[in-house]
Every structure is written in C-alpha cells, then in structure tokens.
Design a protein around this motif. Sequence first.
Motif, PDB file in Angstrom:
ATOM      1  N   LYS A   1      26.042  64.813  61.567  1.00 52.89           N
ATOM      2  CA  LYS A   1      24.706  65.396  61.364  1.00 52.89           C
ATOM      3  C   LYS A   1      23.639  64.411  61.827  1.00 52.89           C
ATOM      4  O   LYS A   1      22.653  64.784  62.464  1.00 52.89           O
ATOM      5  N   GLY A   2      23.852  63.126  61.547  1.00 49.88           N
ATOM      6  CA  GLY A   2      22.937  62.099  62.028  1.00 49.88           C
ATOM      7  C   GLY A   2      22.895  62.042  63.546  1.00 49.88           C
ATOM      8  O   GLY A   2      21.833  61.840  64.145  1.00 49.88           O
ATOM      9  N   SER A   3      24.051  62.238  64.197  1.00 47.88           N
ATOM     10  CA  SER A   3      24.104  62.270  65.657  1.00 47.88           C
ATOM     11  C   SER A   3      23.297  63.446  66.191  1.00 47.88           C
ATOM     12  O   SER A   3      22.493  63.305  67.112  1.00 47.88           O
ATOM     13  N   TYR A   4      23.515  64.609  65.578  1.00 41.10           N
ATOM     14  CA  TYR A   4      22.774  65.805  65.996  1.00 41.10           C
ATOM     15  C   TYR A   4      21.272  65.584  65.843  1.00 41.10           C
ATOM     16  O   TYR A   4      20.492  65.843  66.758  1.00 41.10           O
ATOM     17  N   ASP A   5      20.870  65.084  64.693  1.00 41.21           N
ATOM     18  CA  ASP A   5      19.443  64.852  64.441  1.00 41.21           C
ATOM     19  C   ASP A   5      18.861  63.827  65.392  1.00 41.21           C
ATOM     20  O   ASP A   5      17.749  63.990  65.907  1.00 41.21           O
ATOM     21  N   MET A   6      19.613  62.763  65.677  1.00 43.03           N
ATOM     22  CA  MET A   6      19.133  61.731  66.593  1.00 43.03           C
ATOM     23  C   MET A   6      18.943  62.319  67.994  1.00 43.03           C
ATOM     24  O   MET A   6      17.909  62.092  68.638  1.00 43.03           O
ATOM     25  N   ILE A   7      19.897  63.099  68.453  1.00 47.82           N
ATOM     26  CA  ILE A   7      19.814  63.712  69.786  1.00 47.82           C
ATOM     27  C   ILE A   7      18.649  64.722  69.838  1.00 47.82           C
ATOM     28  O   ILE A   7      17.987  64.865  70.856  1.00 47.82           O
ATOM     29  N   MET A   8      18.399  65.384  68.716  1.00 52.34           N
ATOM     30  CA  MET A   8      17.287  66.341  68.650  1.00 52.34           C
ATOM     31  C   MET A   8      15.945  65.646  68.483  1.00 52.34           C
ATOM     32  O   MET A   8      14.897  66.279  68.534  1.00 52.34           O
ATOM     33  N   GLY A   9      15.959  64.329  68.242  1.00 52.39           N
ATOM     34  CA  GLY A   9      14.720  63.580  68.119  1.00 52.39           C
ATOM     35  C   GLY A   9      14.068  63.666  66.761  1.00 52.39           C
ATOM     36  O   GLY A   9      12.857  63.520  66.616  1.00 52.39           O
ATOM     37  N   LYS A  10      14.883  63.904  65.728  1.00 55.38           N
ATOM     38  CA  LYS A  10      14.311  63.933  64.374  1.00 55.38           C
ATOM     39  C   LYS A  10      15.141  63.048  63.471  1.00 55.38           C
ATOM     40  O   LYS A  10      16.274  62.718  63.775  1.00 55.38           O
ATOM     41  N   GLU A  11      14.549  62.659  62.367  1.00 49.13           N
ATOM     42  CA  GLU A  11      15.275  61.829  61.414  1.00 49.13           C
ATOM     43  C   GLU A  11      16.324  62.657  60.717  1.00 49.13           C
ATOM     44  O   GLU A  11      16.126  63.826  60.422  1.00 49.13           O
ATOM     45  N   SER A  12      17.465  62.040  60.469  1.00 44.73           N
ATOM     46  CA  SER A  12      18.560  62.722  59.814  1.00 44.73           C
ATOM     47  C   SER A  12      18.206  63.042  58.373  1.00 44.73           C
ATOM     48  O   SER A  12      17.594  62.256  57.678  1.00 44.73           O
ATOM     49  N   SER A  13      18.654  64.222  57.939  1.00 36.68           N
ATOM     50  CA  SER A  13      18.489  64.604  56.544  1.00 36.68           C
ATOM     51  C   SER A  13      19.755  64.287  55.760  1.00 36.68           C
ATOM     52  O   SER A  13      19.882  64.673  54.624  1.00 36.68           O
ATOM     53  N   ALA A  14      20.692  63.624  56.414  1.00 34.15           N
ATOM     54  CA  ALA A  14      21.977  63.297  55.750  1.00 34.15           C
ATOM     55  C   ALA A  14      21.820  62.104  54.858  1.00 34.15           C
ATOM     56  O   ALA A  14      20.970  61.287  54.981  1.00 34.15           O
TER      57      ALA A  14
END
Length: 143
Positions: free
Chosen positions: A130-143
């Motif tokens: 989830k952190g990888s997805y958020d990082m690639i999307m340019g937002k902070e992870s909610s994990a």
Amino acid sequence: MPWTCPTCNKTFAKENQSHHCVVIPLESLFEDRAPHLSELFHGMIDLLSGIGDFAITTSRKAITLYAANHKAFLGVEMKKKFMDIWFFSPEETDEFPVFKIVRPTKKKYALFVRLENEEDLEMFPLHLVKGSYDMIMGKESSA
C-alpha cells in the motif's frame, strides 16, 4: 497525460515509454509451473483489491501492476515453484518477509518478497505494498 501504445494497447504514464510490446494471456504465465501458483497469484490480487485502482499487464516473463496514474508499483516474476514480487518503498526495511532490497534511485528502494504457498499470503506485507502504491501515486501512505 497517459500514452497508449498503438501496437499492444498498453497504457503508460509517458509517451513512447519503453516496454515489451507483446500481449501475453495472464493464465499462460502459469503453464508448466506448480499448479497452486495461479491460485496464489489471484489470492494476492484479492488482498490488493482495497489499495486503489490498478491494472494488470503481462510480458513474456513477468506480470506488472500499474497504479491509476499508469506507473508500475508492483511486479511479479514467475518461477517453477514460487513467485517473486517486488514493490517500491521510500525506506529500506528488513521486515519479514522481505528477503532482498535493491536501491534503484536515491529516493526509493525495491523490496522483494517470495510467495511459495498459501501460508505466505497470511504474512503478505500489504501495508508495505500500500505504501508503494501511495508513493507511486504521489501521496503519503495511509498504512
């Protein structure tokens, strides 16, 4: 603006992005491999279904998951009896079940996890992916 290859119809974040321009049916990547790997892969996809929209693409040797912005956040390399997955992280971590770390850029690490059986899904590092997805999307992870 996303770009779609006119030959293979895959969509990417950048125009004329380098890629393997072939279309391989997903299930063909499970041929001549341990029978449980298809179920294991689909179980992993079920776990990932809540992290956000993504697309699954294939090449001759791998499966790549692209986030909603058409950038890769997770890859799968199929072996005979297991599959190795990689995903990005802004930090190095030796958290189990990560078994390998590569630093492709100064700002991100590629973490590798091996999936061999159904029990491995119970230890799947969903929060890291989830952190990888958020990082690639340019937002902070909610994990």
